[in-house]
Design a protein around this motif. Structure first.
Motif, PDB file in Angstrom:
ATOM      1  N   GLU A  73      10.317   6.387  15.422  1.00  0.00           N
ATOM      2  CA  GLU A  73      11.104   5.789  14.475  1.00  0.00           C
ATOM      3  C   GLU A  73      11.034   6.472  13.022  1.00  0.00           C
ATOM      4  O   GLU A  73      10.170   6.836  12.496  1.00  0.00           O
ATOM      5  N   VAL A  74      12.366   6.392  12.494  1.00  0.00           N
ATOM      6  CA  VAL A  74      12.405   7.040  11.115  1.00  0.00           C
ATOM      7  C   VAL A  74      13.183   5.693  10.297  1.00  0.00           C
ATOM      8  O   VAL A  74      14.355   5.347  10.809  1.00  0.00           O
ATOM      9  N   LEU A  75      12.486   5.261   9.675  1.00  0.00           N
ATOM     10  CA  LEU A  75      12.749   4.042   8.790  1.00  0.00           C
ATOM     11  C   LEU A  75      13.936   4.369   7.795  1.00  0.00           C
ATOM     12  O   LEU A  75      13.671   5.211   7.117  1.00  0.00           O
ATOM     13  N   ARG A  76      14.889   3.561   7.680  1.00  0.00           N
ATOM     14  CA  ARG A  76      15.999   3.630   6.570  1.00  0.00           C
ATOM     15  C   ARG A  76      15.628   2.930   5.418  1.00  0.00           C
ATOM     16  O   ARG A  76      15.246   1.869   5.375  1.00  0.00           O
ATOM     17  N   GLU A 121       0.811  -1.089   0.134  1.00  0.00           N
ATOM     18  CA  GLU A 121      -0.050  -0.106   0.013  1.00  0.00           C
ATOM     19  C   GLU A 121       0.963   1.163   0.065  1.00  0.00           C
ATOM     20  O   GLU A 121       1.117   1.821   1.034  1.00  0.00           O
ATOM     21  N   PRO A 122       1.486   1.658  -0.918  1.00  0.00           N
ATOM     22  CA  PRO A 122       2.393   2.685  -1.077  1.00  0.00           C
ATOM     23  C   PRO A 122       1.597   3.859  -0.717  1.00  0.00           C
ATOM     24  O   PRO A 122       0.655   4.468  -0.989  1.00  0.00           O
ATOM     25  N   LEU A 123       2.525   4.741   0.008  1.00  0.00           N
ATOM     26  CA  LEU A 123       1.957   6.138   0.384  1.00  0.00           C
ATOM     27  C   LEU A 123       2.572   7.442  -0.277  1.00  0.00           C
ATOM     28  O   LEU A 123       3.919   6.924  -0.363  1.00  0.00           O
ATOM     29  N   ALA A 124       1.776   8.191  -0.533  1.00  0.00           N
ATOM     30  CA  ALA A 124       2.422   9.373  -1.354  1.00  0.00           C
ATOM     31  C   ALA A 124       3.474  10.049  -0.215  1.00  0.00           C
ATOM     32  O   ALA A 124       2.861  10.346   0.905  1.00  0.00           O
ATOM     33  N   SER A 125       4.572  10.813  -0.620  1.00  0.00           N
ATOM     34  CA  SER A 125       5.225  11.308   0.103  1.00  0.00           C
ATOM     35  C   SER A 125       4.857  12.952   0.569  1.00  0.00           C
ATOM     36  O   SER A 125       4.402  13.508  -0.466  1.00  0.00           O
ATOM     37  N   VAL A 126       4.410  13.320   1.602  1.00  0.00           N
ATOM     38  CA  VAL A 126       4.356  14.761   1.952  1.00  0.00           C
ATOM     39  C   VAL A 126       5.412  15.521   2.292  1.00  0.00           C
ATOM     40  O   VAL A 126       6.198  15.197   2.989  1.00  0.00           O
ATOM     41  N   ASN A 127       5.319  16.499   1.325  1.00  0.00           N
ATOM     42  CA  ASN A 127       6.734  17.628   1.661  1.00  0.00           C
ATOM     43  C   ASN A 127       6.394  18.737   2.760  1.00  0.00           C
ATOM     44  O   ASN A 127       5.379  19.304   2.517  1.00  0.00           O
ATOM     45  N   LEU A 128       7.350  18.557   3.729  1.00  0.00           N
ATOM     46  CA  LEU A 128       7.249  19.407   4.673  1.00  0.00           C
ATOM     47  C   LEU A 128       8.624  20.302   4.975  1.00  0.00           C
ATOM     48  O   LEU A 128       9.570  19.682   5.261  1.00  0.00           O
ATOM     49  N   LYS A 154      13.337  13.490  13.205  1.00  0.00           N
ATOM     50  CA  LYS A 154      14.218  12.648  14.101  1.00  0.00           C
ATOM     51  C   LYS A 154      13.153  12.287  15.226  1.00  0.00           C
ATOM     52  O   LYS A 154      12.282  12.870  15.487  1.00  0.00           O
ATOM     53  N   LEU A 155      13.590  11.334  16.101  1.00  0.00           N
ATOM     54  CA  LEU A 155      12.843  11.114  17.256  1.00  0.00           C
ATOM     55  C   LEU A 155      12.426  12.090  18.210  1.00  0.00           C
ATOM     56  O   LEU A 155      13.378  13.004  18.438  1.00  0.00           O
ATOM     57  N   GLY A 156      11.026  12.117  18.279  1.00  0.00           N
ATOM     58  CA  GLY A 156      10.280  13.198  19.205  1.00  0.00           C
ATOM     59  C   GLY A 156       9.919  14.028  18.690  1.00  0.00           C
ATOM     60  O   GLY A 156       9.371  15.075  18.978  1.00  0.00           O
ATOM     61  N   SER A 157      10.124  14.429  17.340  1.00  0.00           N
ATOM     62  CA  SER A 157       9.704  15.543  16.433  1.00  0.00           C
ATOM     63  C   SER A 157       8.183  15.498  16.198  1.00  0.00           C
ATOM     64  O   SER A 157       7.752  14.263  16.130  1.00  0.00           O
ATOM     65  N   SER A 158       7.387  16.377  16.496  1.00  0.00           N
ATOM     66  CA  SER A 158       6.030  16.404  16.208  1.00  0.00           C
ATOM     67  C   SER A 158       5.707  16.516  14.788  1.00  0.00           C
ATOM     68  O   SER A 158       6.253  17.087  14.051  1.00  0.00           O
ATOM     69  N   VAL A 159       4.651  15.761  14.449  1.00  0.00           N
ATOM     70  CA  VAL A 159       4.148  15.815  13.096  1.00  0.00           C
ATOM     71  C   VAL A 159       2.928  16.355  13.063  1.00  0.00           C
ATOM     72  O   VAL A 159       2.046  16.405  13.687  1.00  0.00           O
ATOM     73  N   PRO A 160       2.918  17.592  12.110  1.00  0.00           N
ATOM     74  CA  PRO A 160       1.631  18.419  11.992  1.00  0.00           C
ATOM     75  C   PRO A 160       0.325  17.716  11.947  1.00  0.00           C
ATOM     76  O   PRO A 160       0.380  16.506  11.265  1.00  0.00           O
ATOM     77  N   ASP A 161      -0.535  18.224  12.418  1.00  0.00           N
ATOM     78  CA  ASP A 161      -1.943  17.521  12.307  1.00  0.00           C
ATOM     79  C   ASP A 161      -2.542  17.686  10.625  1.00  0.00           C
ATOM     80  O   ASP A 161      -3.422  16.691  10.207  1.00  0.00           O
ATOM     81  N   ASN A 172       8.749  14.062   3.442  1.00  0.00           N
ATOM     82  CA  ASN A 172       9.967  14.382   2.599  1.00  0.00           C
ATOM     83  C   ASN A 172      10.741  12.949   2.050  1.00  0.00           C
ATOM     84  O   ASN A 172      12.065  12.748   2.278  1.00  0.00           O
ATOM     85  N   HIS A 173       9.865  12.045   1.601  1.00  0.00           N
ATOM     86  CA  HIS A 173      10.503  10.795   1.170  1.00  0.00           C
ATOM     87  C   HIS A 173      11.063   9.812   1.998  1.00  0.00           C
ATOM     88  O   HIS A 173      11.640   8.999   1.881  1.00  0.00           O
ATOM     89  N   ARG A 174      10.674  10.053   3.412  1.00  0.00           N
ATOM     90  CA  ARG A 174      11.053   9.218   4.612  1.00  0.00           C
ATOM     91  C   ARG A 174       9.994   8.595   5.162  1.00  0.00           C
ATOM     92  O   ARG A 174       9.005   9.393   5.376  1.00  0.00           O
ATOM     93  N   THR A 175      10.006   7.419   5.445  1.00  0.00           N
ATOM     94  CA  THR A 175       9.111   6.640   6.204  1.00  0.00           C
ATOM     95  C   THR A 175       9.262   6.610   7.717  1.00  0.00           C
ATOM     96  O   THR A 175      10.376   6.552   7.989  1.00  0.00           O
TER      97      THR A 175
END
Length: 100
Positions: A97-100, A44-51, A57-64, A82-85
């Motif tokens: 977690e930021v997956l590599r 189920e590929p997800l489109a990347s959201v560019n922010l 990084k760990l602990g960063s908040s993701v906007p609503d 930004n093309h990172r899962t």
């Protein structure tokens, strides 16, 4: 001289307390969960959201405004930013977690 040593000792104790508090909040994502997420993203590929200006990084908040997708059998939600899962805690919207 004693005043300087006391101040330094107090600073070390405070920093140790902060480290201990942070250690209590460390979230460990199990490798099995990462595998489930990776397989889900392949199916189920997800489109990347560019922010702009969002540090992934760990602990960063993701906007609503970012939609978090539920993954079966995983407590955390997933998004591609930004093309990172990233895995996000749905209660706090913080990156766990930021997956590599």
């Amino acid at each position: 001289m004693k005043l300087h040593l006391s101040s330094a000792a107090a600073a070390i104790v405070l920093m140790g307390g902060i480290g201990a508090a942070l250690a209590e909040n460390v979230i460990v994502v199990q490798p099995e969960q990462e595998t489930v997420v990776r397989e889900y993203i392949k199916r189920e590929p997800l489109a990347s959201v560019n922010l702009l200006g969002v540090e992934l990084k760990l602990g960063s908040s993701v906007p609503d405004t970012v939609e978090l997708r539920e993954v079966p059998d995983v407590r955390y939600r997933v998004a591609v930013i930004n093309h990172r899962t990233v895995l996000v805690d749905p209660d706090t919207r913080q990156i766990v977690e930021v997956l590599r």
